[in-house]
Motif scaffolding. Sequence first.
Motif, short mmCIF file in Angstrom:
data_model
loop_
_atom_site.label_atom_id
_atom_site.label_comp_id
_atom_site.label_asym_id
_atom_site.label_seq_id
_atom_site.Cartn_x
_atom_site.Cartn_y
_atom_site.Cartn_z
N PHE A 137 0.80 -1.29 -0.02
CA PHE A 137 0.01 -0.04 -0.07
C PHE A 137 0.86 1.26 -0.07
O PHE A 137 0.50 2.10 -0.57
CB PHE A 137 -0.93 0.11 1.21
CG PHE A 137 -1.89 -0.86 0.90
CD1 PHE A 137 -2.01 -2.14 1.60
CD2 PHE A 137 -3.41 -0.74 0.22
CE1 PHE A 137 -3.10 -3.15 1.53
CE2 PHE A 137 -4.17 -1.67 0.22
CZ PHE A 137 -4.05 -2.70 0.88
N THR A 171 16.52 -0.64 -4.38
CA THR A 171 17.93 -0.74 -3.77
C THR A 171 18.42 -2.30 -4.15
O THR A 171 17.84 -3.04 -4.13
CB THR A 171 17.77 -0.53 -2.12
OG1 THR A 171 17.22 0.53 -2.01
CG2 THR A 171 19.11 -0.82 -1.65
N PHE A 174 22.74 5.74 -4.94
CA PHE A 174 23.17 5.88 -6.23
C PHE A 174 22.16 5.28 -7.38
O PHE A 174 22.73 4.30 -7.66
CB PHE A 174 24.51 5.99 -6.72
CG PHE A 174 24.98 6.52 -7.88
CD1 PHE A 174 25.78 5.70 -8.76
CD2 PHE A 174 24.58 7.72 -8.05
CE1 PHE A 174 26.19 6.29 -9.89
CE2 PHE A 174 24.95 8.45 -9.29
CZ PHE A 174 25.93 7.75 -10.24
N HIS A 212 10.37 16.47 -17.42
CA HIS A 212 11.43 16.32 -16.31
C HIS A 212 12.07 15.29 -16.13
O HIS A 212 11.33 14.16 -16.18
CB HIS A 212 10.73 16.87 -15.01
CG HIS A 212 11.58 17.27 -13.80
ND1 HIS A 212 12.65 16.35 -13.42
CD2 HIS A 212 11.94 18.35 -13.65
CE1 HIS A 212 13.35 17.12 -12.53
NE2 HIS A 212 13.11 18.34 -12.46
N VAL A 228 6.45 9.38 -0.69
CA VAL A 228 7.01 8.67 0.63
C VAL A 228 7.54 9.46 1.55
O VAL A 228 7.36 9.78 2.76
CB VAL A 228 7.57 7.33 0.36
CG1 VAL A 228 8.12 6.76 1.64
CG2 VAL A 228 6.92 6.44 -0.41
C1 LIG Z 1 -1.02 -2.38 6.21
C2 LIG Z 1 -0.23 -1.28 6.22
C3 LIG Z 1 -1.04 -0.06 5.43
C4 LIG Z 1 0.16 1.12 5.18
C5 LIG Z 1 -0.80 2.14 4.52
C6 LIG Z 1 0.33 3.11 3.51
C7 LIG Z 1 -0.30 4.52 3.32
C8 LIG Z 1 0.78 5.33 2.79
C9 LIG Z 1 1.98 5.34 3.85
C10 LIG Z 1 3.17 5.85 3.11
C11 LIG Z 1 4.57 5.66 3.76
C12 LIG Z 1 5.00 4.54 3.25
C13 LIG Z 1 6.27 3.74 3.81
C14 LIG Z 1 6.95 2.81 3.26
C15 LIG Z 1 7.97 2.29 3.76
C16 LIG Z 1 9.38 2.69 2.98
C17 LIG Z 1 10.25 1.67 3.01
C18 LIG Z 1 11.62 2.08 2.38
C19 LIG Z 1 11.32 2.00 0.84
C20 LIG Z 1 12.78 2.63 0.32
O1 LIG Z 1 13.71 2.98 0.85
S1 LIG Z 1 12.76 2.80 -1.57
C21 LIG Z 1 14.47 3.09 -1.96
C22 LIG Z 1 14.70 4.64 -1.59
N1 LIG Z 1 15.85 5.15 -2.23
C23 LIG Z 1 16.23 6.15 -2.17
O2 LIG Z 1 15.73 7.22 -1.66
C24 LIG Z 1 17.54 6.59 -2.96
C25 LIG Z 1 17.89 7.98 -2.54
N2 LIG Z 1 18.91 8.42 -3.82
C26 LIG Z 1 18.15 9.28 -4.54
O3 LIG Z 1 17.08 10.03 -4.63
C27 LIG Z 1 19.03 9.96 -5.87
O4 LIG Z 1 20.06 8.90 -6.04
C28 LIG Z 1 19.86 11.26 -5.62
C29 LIG Z 1 20.50 11.24 -4.18
C30 LIG Z 1 18.71 12.40 -5.73
C31 LIG Z 1 20.81 11.34 -6.39
O5 LIG Z 1 20.51 10.93 -7.71
P1 LIG Z 1 21.10 11.56 -9.04
O6 LIG Z 1 20.64 11.05 -10.30
O7 LIG Z 1 22.71 11.59 -8.78
O8 LIG Z 1 20.84 13.29 -9.04
P2 LIG Z 1 21.79 14.51 -8.87
O9 LIG Z 1 22.15 14.75 -7.55
O10 LIG Z 1 22.82 14.51 -10.09
O11 LIG Z 1 20.44 15.42 -9.34
C32 LIG Z 1 20.12 15.64 -10.88
C33 LIG Z 1 19.05 16.53 -10.69
O12 LIG Z 1 17.72 15.84 -10.35
C34 LIG Z 1 16.91 16.48 -9.38
N3 LIG Z 1 16.51 15.16 -8.39
C35 LIG Z 1 16.99 14.48 -7.93
N4 LIG Z 1 16.08 13.58 -7.07
C36 LIG Z 1 15.00 14.17 -7.51
C37 LIG Z 1 13.42 13.88 -7.13
N5 LIG Z 1 13.21 12.93 -6.22
N6 LIG Z 1 12.50 14.60 -7.57
C38 LIG Z 1 12.91 15.85 -8.27
N7 LIG Z 1 14.01 16.01 -8.78
C39 LIG Z 1 14.96 15.50 -8.23
C40 LIG Z 1 18.18 17.07 -8.64
O13 LIG Z 1 17.51 18.17 -7.86
C41 LIG Z 1 18.89 17.69 -9.82
O14 LIG Z 1 18.44 18.75 -10.37
P3 LIG Z 1 19.19 20.14 -10.69
O15 LIG Z 1 18.39 20.74 -11.46
O16 LIG Z 1 20.02 20.61 -9.54
O17 LIG Z 1 20.36 19.14 -11.73
#
Ligand SMILES: CCCCCCCCCCCCCCCCCCCC(=O)SCCNC(=O)CCNC(=O)[C@H](O)C(C)(C)COP(=O)(O)OP(=O)(O)OC[C@H]1O[C@@H](n2cnc3c(N)ncnc32)[C@H](O)[C@@H]1OP(=O)(O)O
Length: 596
Positions: free
Chosen positions: A44, A79, A86, A211, A222
């Motif tokens: 969910f 992941t 990354f 984008h 999330v």
């Molecule tokens: C029965 C139960 C019922 C429950 C009901 C539920 C209801 C809803 C509940 C909601 C909660 C749910 C909870 C769930 C539990 C979660 C469990 C965990 C799940 C996970 O962990 S999933 C995996 C998560 N992984 C990450 O977060 C990885 C993090 N890394 C990154 O995001 C990227 O690698 C990073 C760090 C951003 C770097 O990426 P990269 O490509 O190198 O980007 P740059 O730094 O070079 O930037 C380029 C450019 O892109 C822009 N940018 C980057 N990210 C984003 C984004 N997310 N959105 C928009 N723009 C983005 C960045 O700003 C740069 O822009 P520029 O203009 O500056 O170039």
Amino acid sequence: MYGQIVRDGLVNVTGIEDLGLTSPVLQRTSDAFFKEISPFLLHFGMFVPTIIGQCTPEQQAKWLPLAMDLKIIGTYAQTELGHGTFIRGLETTATYDASTEQFILKTPKLSSYKWWAGGLGKTANHCIVLAQLYTKGVCHGPHPFIVQIRDTETHMPLPGIKVGEIGPKLGFNTADNGFLGFEDFRIPRENLMMKNAQVTKDGTYVKVARHGKLTYGTMVFVRVMLVSDMAYCLAKAVTIAVRYSAVRRQSQPKPDQPEPQVLDYLTQQHKLFICISTAHAMKLTSTWLWNTFTGVLADMRDGNTDTLPELHALSSCLKAISTSDTSALIEQCRFACGGHGYMYSSNLPALYSFATATRTYEGDYTVLLLQTARFLVKSWEQMDEGKPLTPTLAYLEQSRNGSQVSWDDSPEGIVRGFDAVAAGRIGACVKSIRKHINNGMDYEDAWQMTTVQLVGAAEAHCRAVICRVYRDETARLTAGCSPGVKAVLDQLSTLYLLYWALERTGDLLRFSSLSERDIENLQARYEALLLKIRPNAVGLVDAFDFRDEVLMSTLGSYDGRVYERLMEEALKTPLNREPVSDSFHKYIKPMMQGKL
Ligand SMILES: CCCCCCCCCCCCCCCCCCCC(=O)SCCNC(=O)CCNC(=O)[C@H](O)C(C)(C)COP(=O)(O)OP(=O)(O)OC[C@H]1O[C@@H](n2cnc3c(N)ncnc32)[C@H](O)[C@@H]1OP(=O)(O)O
Ligand SMILES: Cc1cc2nc3c(=O)[nH]c(=O)nc-3n(C[C@H](O)[C@H](O)[C@H](O)COP(=O)(O)OP(=O)(O)OC[C@H]3O[C@@H](n4cnc5c(N)ncnc54)[C@H](O)[C@@H]3O)c2cc1C
């Protein structure tokens, strides 16, 4: 254990869903079933939202009913063993075969195995897989694919699938986190989630979204939700700790007086009242962030992605700071309960293990603050070029002339003080980067050499945002309240400002005219405010309105029968079924008799 968890999880999701309630309610009611996490959380929490956010209407029409009716059970596998932060470095590949109109999924090496996805080990039969998309020999980067991994009748892994549970963890031990590997596993072309990018039958790659980062949309959603989750988690912990502190009597400061409630100690109030205040601050900030999020979604539906960078920066720093503050403050609640806070039956260990995990998943703390810092530095440079600033960065203008902000210890003055700190720290980062470049470094190295300061600047920006939103939203929401309610909630938001002003005196001395005498005044006001809040402390946590079944705590139950509950739980321990464990006869007695 797993069987019980699955049973409870299904009772939770089917029982509630039958009532047609929304999934956020699911999230709250699931607390009455688990001290830790449901194996259906990712279904969910990420699988369904990704179908909504990454699929075309036709694909949603196929997959959403199956998911919402639990005809399929999914998770979100991004992941890998070798990469989490990354995303562009992910190793799983999806190569298009035009001759069969299929993608071939491959796990090239051990580090490419998907690792961590909740529910993946033994529960899910489908998952969203982020894989490097190859077509016509070109790699187009990570894209989302919906993949069936188990037979829906037998639940056996499909041929070419290697899947299992990753084993015990610090917490989340009911989440069924798993690993997943592919051996030339074929899926139909239509299983590429094609809202933002498509591959035609002949293998032509078509970029749809304007984008480049819309694939990361589920993570933004999330992160926004987790800020609210943290407020809820902290509210539970401080309810437990304050109620226990009202029951617990300890020590004798005055020889002729009875042992006082530990809640009467100023140090105990210092530990706990910031937790009450922070729960309110994060709840109000999360509602403000959610409204910002839905506004950006509306803009994007109109094809306008201009507000997305600020949302990414806000959701990144607020997720980082809310999870970090909550982890630290739940541990502080545990400290405040002495030995009994360390009992699993207090529920503080489980709350802590959940919060501390959240500091890592959905984006590591440091990495997300650096994402915010990237936006702050770019905004500063745009300000230098005379371009307009986004609303949350309007305060940067005040720093343009570099003059020091005069210290004003009113609540609004303290908020302005935090703006000055954030502006000053961002400016210092820009100055550091430019200095390194002038000394011959390229931009990337100059950036890396400034990252410690950049993390601090992003934290300062986030703190300034929280302080301003908390203060403004409290004033707005209490406008129609009784004077009593208004006064107490004003005390809580003032406490938050005084607490953090005292935590950040170094920054305030650097970027405002704060003096030592001002600091003495802040400390005196803070201590006096703790005493003012004390009479309402239990009422304030009762107002969070947690049922005992949700708190699941021997220390925090409403009736205060702490010692009786602790003993009841102790007697339930399996080791207490027999007066003498058979280990005595097997090991201890032979050892005592020198026979081991
Ligand atoms: C029965 C139960 C019922 C429950 C009901 C539920 C209801 C809803 C509940 C909601 C909660 C749910 C909870 C769930 C539990 C979660 C469990 C965990 C799940 C996970 O962990 S999933 C995996 C998560 N992984 C990450 O977060 C990885 C993090 N890394 C990154 O995001 C990227 O690698 C990073 C760090 C951003 C770097 O990426 P990269 O490509 O190198 O980007 P740059 O730094 O070079 O930037 C380029 C450019 O892109 C822009 N940018 C980057 N990210 C984003 C984004 N997310 N959105 C928009 N723009 C983005 C960045 O700003 C740069 O822009 P520029 O203009 O500056 O170039
Ligand atoms: C309980 C739990 C549940 C999870 N559930 C899921 C799930 O359902 N689905 C899923 O796909 N994933 C899931 N994850 C994985 C999670 O998303 C990743 O662990 C998280 O994104 C961090 O990435 P990592 O593990 O690669 O850490 P790393 O990024 O390797 O972090 C290690 C260290 O390197 C530092 N670091 C990394 N990059 C940089 C940089 N650029 N600059 C400075 N420092 C850097 C970090 O700050 C950290 O100190 C889960 C994790 C946990 C703990």
